[in-house]
Scaffold this motif. Structure first.
Motif, PDB file in Angstrom:
ATOM      1  N   LEU A   1      34.104  37.617  38.312  1.00 25.53           N
ATOM      2  CA  LEU A   1      35.490  37.963  37.999  1.00 25.53           C
ATOM      3  C   LEU A   1      35.701  39.469  38.100  1.00 25.53           C
ATOM      4  O   LEU A   1      36.662  39.935  38.720  1.00 25.53           O
ATOM      5  CB  LEU A   1      35.842  37.473  36.590  1.00 25.53           C
ATOM      6  N   LYS A   2      34.785  40.234  37.516  1.00 26.82           N
ATOM      7  CA  LYS A   2      34.940  41.691  37.476  1.00 26.82           C
ATOM      8  C   LYS A   2      34.803  42.322  38.858  1.00 26.82           C
ATOM      9  O   LYS A   2      35.583  43.209  39.230  1.00 26.82           O
ATOM     10  CB  LYS A   2      33.924  42.300  36.506  1.00 26.82           C
ATOM     11  N   VAL A   3      33.832  41.861  39.645  1.00 23.92           N
ATOM     12  CA  VAL A   3      33.620  42.442  40.972  1.00 23.92           C
ATOM     13  C   VAL A   3      34.807  42.151  41.884  1.00 23.92           C
ATOM     14  O   VAL A   3      35.322  43.049  42.564  1.00 23.92           O
ATOM     15  CB  VAL A   3      32.302  41.921  41.594  1.00 23.92           C
ATOM     16  N   PHE A   4      35.291  40.905  41.890  1.00 25.41           N
ATOM     17  CA  PHE A   4      36.383  40.563  42.795  1.00 25.41           C
ATOM     18  C   PHE A   4      37.717  41.162  42.341  1.00 25.41           C
ATOM     19  O   PHE A   4      38.529  41.558  43.177  1.00 25.41           O
ATOM     20  CB  PHE A   4      36.481  39.053  42.995  1.00 25.41           C
TER      21      PHE A   4
ATOM     22  N   ALA B   1      37.412  44.801  43.390  1.00 24.31           N
ATOM     23  CA  ALA B   1      37.572  44.926  44.844  1.00 24.31           C
ATOM     24  C   ALA B   1      39.036  44.774  45.253  1.00 24.31           C
ATOM     25  O   ALA B   1      39.537  45.518  46.110  1.00 24.31           O
ATOM     26  CB  ALA B   1      36.716  43.882  45.556  1.00 24.31           C
ATOM     27  N   THR B   2      39.735  43.830  44.627  1.00 23.35           N
ATOM     28  CA  THR B   2      41.150  43.610  44.944  1.00 23.35           C
ATOM     29  C   THR B   2      41.991  44.830  44.587  1.00 23.35           C
ATOM     30  O   THR B   2      42.822  45.289  45.385  1.00 23.35           O
ATOM     31  CB  THR B   2      41.681  42.369  44.193  1.00 23.35           C
ATOM     32  N   ILE B   3      41.770  45.365  43.385  1.00 24.24           N
ATOM     33  CA  ILE B   3      42.553  46.519  42.928  1.00 24.24           C
ATOM     34  C   ILE B   3      42.268  47.747  43.796  1.00 24.24           C
ATOM     35  O   ILE B   3      43.182  48.469  44.205  1.00 24.24           O
ATOM     36  CB  ILE B   3      42.268  46.834  41.443  1.00 24.24           C
ATOM     37  N   VAL B   4      40.987  47.980  44.107  1.00 29.79           N
ATOM     38  CA  VAL B   4      40.620  49.134  44.946  1.00 29.79           C
ATOM     39  C   VAL B   4      41.252  49.005  46.332  1.00 29.79           C
ATOM     40  O   VAL B   4      41.794  49.978  46.878  1.00 29.79           O
ATOM     41  CB  VAL B   4      39.081  49.278  45.042  1.00 29.79           C
TER      42      VAL B   4
ATOM     43  N   LEU C   1      44.765  50.872  50.307  1.00 22.58           N
ATOM     44  CA  LEU C   1      45.624  50.615  51.470  1.00 22.58           C
ATOM     45  C   LEU C   1      47.016  51.203  51.279  1.00 22.58           C
ATOM     46  O   LEU C   1      47.569  51.823  52.194  1.00 22.58           O
ATOM     47  CB  LEU C   1      45.728  49.107  51.722  1.00 22.58           C
ATOM     48  N   ASN C   2      47.591  51.022  50.096  1.00 21.19           N
ATOM     49  CA  ASN C   2      48.944  51.549  49.868  1.00 21.19           C
ATOM     50  C   ASN C   2      48.955  53.069  49.810  1.00 21.19           C
ATOM     51  O   ASN C   2      49.920  53.699  50.247  1.00 21.19           O
ATOM     52  CB  ASN C   2      49.538  50.936  48.597  1.00 21.19           C
TER      53      ASN C   2
ATOM     54  N   ILE D   1      51.023  45.838  37.967  1.00 21.52           N
ATOM     55  CA  ILE D   1      50.892  44.573  37.229  1.00 21.52           C
ATOM     56  C   ILE D   1      49.485  44.004  37.389  1.00 21.52           C
ATOM     57  O   ILE D   1      48.860  43.579  36.408  1.00 21.52           O
ATOM     58  CB  ILE D   1      51.957  43.557  37.719  1.00 21.52           C
ATOM     59  N   PHE D   2      48.960  44.006  38.620  1.00 23.52           N
ATOM     60  CA  PHE D   2      47.608  43.483  38.850  1.00 23.52           C
ATOM     61  C   PHE D   2      46.553  44.324  38.131  1.00 23.52           C
ATOM     62  O   PHE D   2      45.553  43.798  37.652  1.00 23.52           O
ATOM     63  CB  PHE D   2      47.309  43.412  40.352  1.00 23.52           C
ATOM     64  N   THR D   3      46.765  45.627  38.053  1.00 19.88           N
ATOM     65  CA  THR D   3      45.829  46.490  37.334  1.00 19.88           C
ATOM     66  C   THR D   3      45.820  46.144  35.842  1.00 19.88           C
ATOM     67  O   THR D   3      44.751  46.043  35.226  1.00 19.88           O
ATOM     68  CB  THR D   3      46.193  47.974  37.538  1.00 19.88           C
TER      69      THR D   3
END
Length: 196
Positions: A53-56, A59-62, A67-68, A172-174
């Protein structure tokens, strides 16, 4: 600006070389994170290990922020990045089948290959099952194609669907990730008290 190969900043021949190098780096990171162990992977379902959970989430947040931010600096053009089309029923049924496989075998497709690379027998068996599943899917595709292609929503993104800023989605995701880390640590501590 944008992706390197479509903008001819590097030759197209480098496509496969970069894919192999990125794949090797990804495999190394998964192995270093312990993702070749089915016990570690299913730990998230039993509450004793939330590394997956933590790694993915991380990775998603980074990736979102990176990218943005690069788009903001005009280093890349996000409009040139490919977004996989959303086929609703294919995603629902495929996700259900993969979820059952994950719980039964303790691997997802990527982590099973990681386990194969270091010679784990359970990873080899799971990967053989994976290839059998791919064979069954490809041979029966003409029969399931209507279900597969039904409810094609096209290239869907949250910001366009909800009509809000992509930066708000990142925020929000963060927040969700921070809450998930906190809750998962609380669960892990309670489970450790019970089992240890």
């Amino acid at each position: 600006m944008g992706p390197l190969i479509p903008n001819e900043l590097i030759p197209a021949e480098w496509n496969f070389v970069l894919a192999i190098l990125i794949g090797m780096a990804f495999g190394y990171i998964m192995e270093a994170s312990g993702f070749s162990s089915s016990r570690k992977l299913v730990g998230v379902f039993y509450g004793y290990d939330f590394a997956v959970l933590k790694v993915f989430f991380t990775a998603t947040i980074v990736a979102l922020i990176g990218l943005n931010y690069m788009d903001y600096l005009n280093w890349i053009d996000l409009t040139q990045l490919f977004v996989q089309p959303t086929y609703l029923w294919a995603a629902v049924v495929g996700g259900f089948i993969m979820g059952i496989g994950f719980l039964a075998g303790g691997f997802c497709p990527g982590t099973s290959l990681c386990a194969v690379a270091i010679g784990k027998i359970d990873g080899i068996v799971f990967t053989l099952g994976l290839f059998i599943g791919i064979l069954i899917f490809s041979e029966s595709f003409s029969w399931i194609q209507p279900l597969y292609e039904e409810y094609n929503f096209g290239h869907v993104t949250l910001d366009k669907t909800l009509g809000i800023s992509p930066y708000l989605i990142i925020f929000i995701f963060t927040i969700i990730a921070i809450l998930a880390f906190y809750i998962s640590d609380s669960i892990r501590n309670r489970v450790k008290k019970v089992f240890y």
